[in-house]
Scaffold this motif. Structure first.
Motif, PDB file in Angstrom:
ATOM      1  N   GLU A 196       5.504  23.359  85.244  1.00  0.00           N
ATOM      2  CA  GLU A 196       4.129  22.928  85.545  1.00  0.00           C
ATOM      3  C   GLU A 196       3.089  23.538  84.609  1.00  0.00           C
ATOM      4  OE1 GLU A 196       4.393  22.366  90.381  1.00  0.00           O
ATOM      5  OE2 GLU A 196       4.357  24.402  89.556  1.00  0.00           O
ATOM      6  N   VAL A 197       3.454  24.632  83.916  1.00  0.00           N
ATOM      7  CA  VAL A 197       2.518  25.276  83.003  1.00  0.00           C
ATOM      8  C   VAL A 197       2.392  24.421  81.741  1.00  0.00           C
ATOM      9  CG1 VAL A 197       2.040  27.354  81.670  1.00  0.00           C
ATOM     10  CG2 VAL A 197       3.138  27.533  83.886  1.00  0.00           C
ATOM     11  N   SER A 198       1.169  24.252  81.252  1.00  0.00           N
ATOM     12  CA  SER A 198       0.962  23.412  80.070  1.00  0.00           C
ATOM     13  C   SER A 198       1.475  24.115  78.816  1.00  0.00           C
ATOM     14  CB  SER A 198      -0.521  23.076  79.903  1.00  0.00           C
ATOM     15  OG  SER A 198      -1.272  24.261  79.693  1.00  0.00           O
ATOM     16  N   GLY A 199       1.924  23.331  77.861  1.00  0.00           N
ATOM     17  CA  GLY A 199       2.419  23.877  76.594  1.00  0.00           C
ATOM     18  C   GLY A 199       3.901  24.194  76.645  1.00  0.00           C
ATOM     19  N   ARG A 209       7.595  22.937  72.367  1.00  0.00           N
ATOM     20  CA  ARG A 209       8.315  23.132  71.106  1.00  0.00           C
ATOM     21  C   ARG A 209       9.116  24.423  71.155  1.00  0.00           C
ATOM     22  NH1 ARG A 209       7.070  26.003  66.588  1.00  0.00           N
ATOM     23  NH2 ARG A 209       5.011  26.487  67.430  1.00  0.00           N
ATOM     24  N   LYS A 210      10.297  24.385  70.597  1.00  0.00           N
ATOM     25  CA  LYS A 210      11.112  25.601  70.501  1.00  0.00           C
ATOM     26  C   LYS A 210      10.405  26.576  69.550  1.00  0.00           C
ATOM     27  CE  LYS A 210      15.940  26.875  69.463  1.00  0.00           C
ATOM     28  NZ  LYS A 210      16.245  27.486  70.782  1.00  0.00           N
ATOM     29  N   PRO A 211      10.154  27.842  69.991  1.00  0.00           N
ATOM     30  CA  PRO A 211       9.320  28.746  69.181  1.00  0.00           C
ATOM     31  C   PRO A 211       9.915  29.079  67.804  1.00  0.00           C
ATOM     32  CG  PRO A 211      10.235  29.885  71.097  1.00  0.00           C
ATOM     33  CD  PRO A 211      10.524  28.431  71.273  1.00  0.00           C
ATOM     34  N   SER A 243      11.477  28.083  74.965  1.00  0.00           N
ATOM     35  CA  SER A 243      10.115  27.695  75.323  1.00  0.00           C
ATOM     36  C   SER A 243       9.248  28.934  75.470  1.00  0.00           C
ATOM     37  CB  SER A 243      10.124  26.912  76.636  1.00  0.00           C
ATOM     38  OG  SER A 243       8.809  26.718  77.110  1.00  0.00           O
ATOM     39  N   THR A 244       7.986  28.808  75.114  1.00  0.00           N
ATOM     40  CA  THR A 244       7.045  29.932  75.301  1.00  0.00           C
ATOM     41  C   THR A 244       6.493  29.958  76.720  1.00  0.00           C
ATOM     42  OG1 THR A 244       5.212  28.562  74.514  1.00  0.00           O
ATOM     43  CG2 THR A 244       6.335  29.927  72.878  1.00  0.00           C
ATOM     44  N   ARG A 245       6.963  29.036  77.557  1.00  0.00           N
ATOM     45  CA  ARG A 245       6.489  29.020  78.950  1.00  0.00           C
ATOM     46  C   ARG A 245       7.585  29.479  79.915  1.00  0.00           C
ATOM     47  NH1 ARG A 245       2.804  29.412  76.498  1.00  0.00           N
ATOM     48  NH2 ARG A 245       0.931  28.110  76.349  1.00  0.00           N
ATOM     49  N   ALA A 246       8.617  30.100  79.393  1.00  0.00           N
ATOM     50  CA  ALA A 246       9.647  30.708  80.240  1.00  0.00           C
ATOM     51  C   ALA A 246       9.023  31.880  81.007  1.00  0.00           C
ATOM     52  CB  ALA A 246      10.814  31.174  79.395  1.00  0.00           C
ATOM     53  N   PRO A 247       9.549  32.235  82.178  1.00  0.00           N
ATOM     54  CA  PRO A 247       8.913  33.263  83.025  1.00  0.00           C
ATOM     55  C   PRO A 247       8.703  34.622  82.353  1.00  0.00           C
ATOM     56  CG  PRO A 247      10.571  32.065  84.270  1.00  0.00           C
ATOM     57  CD  PRO A 247      10.703  31.606  82.857  1.00  0.00           C
ATOM     58  N   HIS A 248       9.531  34.986  81.390  1.00  0.00           N
ATOM     59  CA  HIS A 248       9.392  36.315  80.788  1.00  0.00           C
ATOM     60  C   HIS A 248       8.382  36.338  79.634  1.00  0.00           C
ATOM     61  CE1 HIS A 248      12.518  34.230  78.500  1.00  0.00           C
ATOM     62  NE2 HIS A 248      12.198  34.990  77.456  1.00  0.00           N
ATOM     63  N   TRP A 249       7.782  35.198  79.323  1.00  0.00           N
ATOM     64  CA  TRP A 249       6.759  35.133  78.285  1.00  0.00           C
ATOM     65  C   TRP A 249       5.368  35.278  78.910  1.00  0.00           C
ATOM     66  CZ3 TRP A 249       6.652  33.611  72.894  1.00  0.00           C
ATOM     67  CH2 TRP A 249       7.930  33.523  72.297  1.00  0.00           C
ATOM     68  N   PRO A 250       4.439  35.929  78.160  1.00  0.00           N
ATOM     69  CA  PRO A 250       3.043  35.940  78.625  1.00  0.00           C
ATOM     70  C   PRO A 250       2.530  34.504  78.706  1.00  0.00           C
ATOM     71  CG  PRO A 250       3.362  37.558  76.886  1.00  0.00           C
ATOM     72  CD  PRO A 250       4.622  36.736  76.933  1.00  0.00           C
ATOM     73  N   GLY A 251       1.916  34.140  79.841  1.00  0.00           N
ATOM     74  CA  GLY A 251       1.443  32.776  80.026  1.00  0.00           C
ATOM     75  C   GLY A 251       2.516  31.829  80.506  1.00  0.00           C
ATOM     76  N   GLY A 252       3.703  32.387  80.786  1.00  0.00           N
ATOM     77  CA  GLY A 252       4.793  31.540  81.255  1.00  0.00           C
ATOM     78  C   GLY A 252       4.682  31.233  82.743  1.00  0.00           C
ATOM     79  N   GLY A 253       5.641  30.484  83.243  1.00  0.00           N
ATOM     80  CA  GLY A 253       5.633  30.117  84.654  1.00  0.00           C
ATOM     81  C   GLY A 253       6.003  31.286  85.552  1.00  0.00           C
TER      82      GLY A 253
END
Length: 207
Positions: A56-59, A62-64, A77-87
């Motif tokens: 549900e998080v935007s962005g 693209r594979k980083p 993904s940069t929106r994986a839970p362990h990333w800042p700004g992730g889900g």
């Protein structure tokens, strides 16, 4: 059922009242009381807390970086839970906390709460709570005369403008009509002040 003294707002004894044992003198049921209090607290919850999952998080579409050859850990993904700004993993989502309780249980819980007020000598019966003015200081004086200075549940047979205006700014006072009483407010109060007519109205409904 034992008789209780009836006071006026000056704290003077003006008579006696015999409470109906089927309402004010039952053996309290603690299990049903607990359920009724839990129901009241749950039903008051909004249940609007909400978080977004990685989908549900935007962005993050693209594979980083490429899978191999960078020396870094593989990432999709940069929106994986362990990333800042992730889900957020297993975060709260909007839901209802409401519980249900059948009519017999509600009545039993209410009778149990009223009986506890008698058992613990926290019930004060007054002839009426007619205020001549709408001043808060006069309401405070009446409560002082009745020796009810902690958290008070004031139950009247009829709401008047003077009573509403005189008590609305007193933080520790909850004002209700007899038809509005509920288990939670009764249990939460240190003292319950009730008019004679309100007692009769409650007994007519619960007997």
């Amino acid at each position: 059922m034992k008789d209780l003294s009836v006071l006026n707002i000056k704290g003077e004894n003006v008579g006696k009242i015999t409470l109906n044992e089927l309402v004010w003198g039952i053996e309290p049921n603690d299990a049903v009381l607990y359920d009724a209090i839990t129901l009241a607290r749950n039903n008051a919850r909004q249940g609007t807390a909400s978080t977004k999952t990685r989908s549900e998080v935007s962005g993050g579409g693209r594979k980083p970086w490429r899978q191999k050859g960078t020396g870094r850990a593989r990432q999709g993904s940069t929106r994986a839970p362990h990333w800042p700004g992730g889900g957020v993993v297993f975060g709260p989502t909007p839901r209802s906390f409401a519980k249900k309780m059948n009519k017999k249980e509600r009545r039993l819980a209410l009778k149990s709460a009223l009986s506890y007020k008698v058992i613990e000598s926290e019930l004060i019966v007054i002839d009426n709570f007619n205020m001549e003015t709408n001043k808060t200081k006069d309401a405070l004086k009446a409560l002082e005369n009745l020796k009810a200075t902690k958290k008070v549940l004031l139950v009247v047979d009829e709401l008047t403008d003077n009573i509403i205006l005189a008590t609305r700014n007193i933080k520790e006072v909850v004002l209700l009509e007899a038809s509005e009483i509920n288990t939670y407010d009764i249990i939460a109060a240190d003292n319950m002040i009730i008019t004679e007519k309100a007692v009769k109205q409650i007994e007519e409904v619960l007997v």
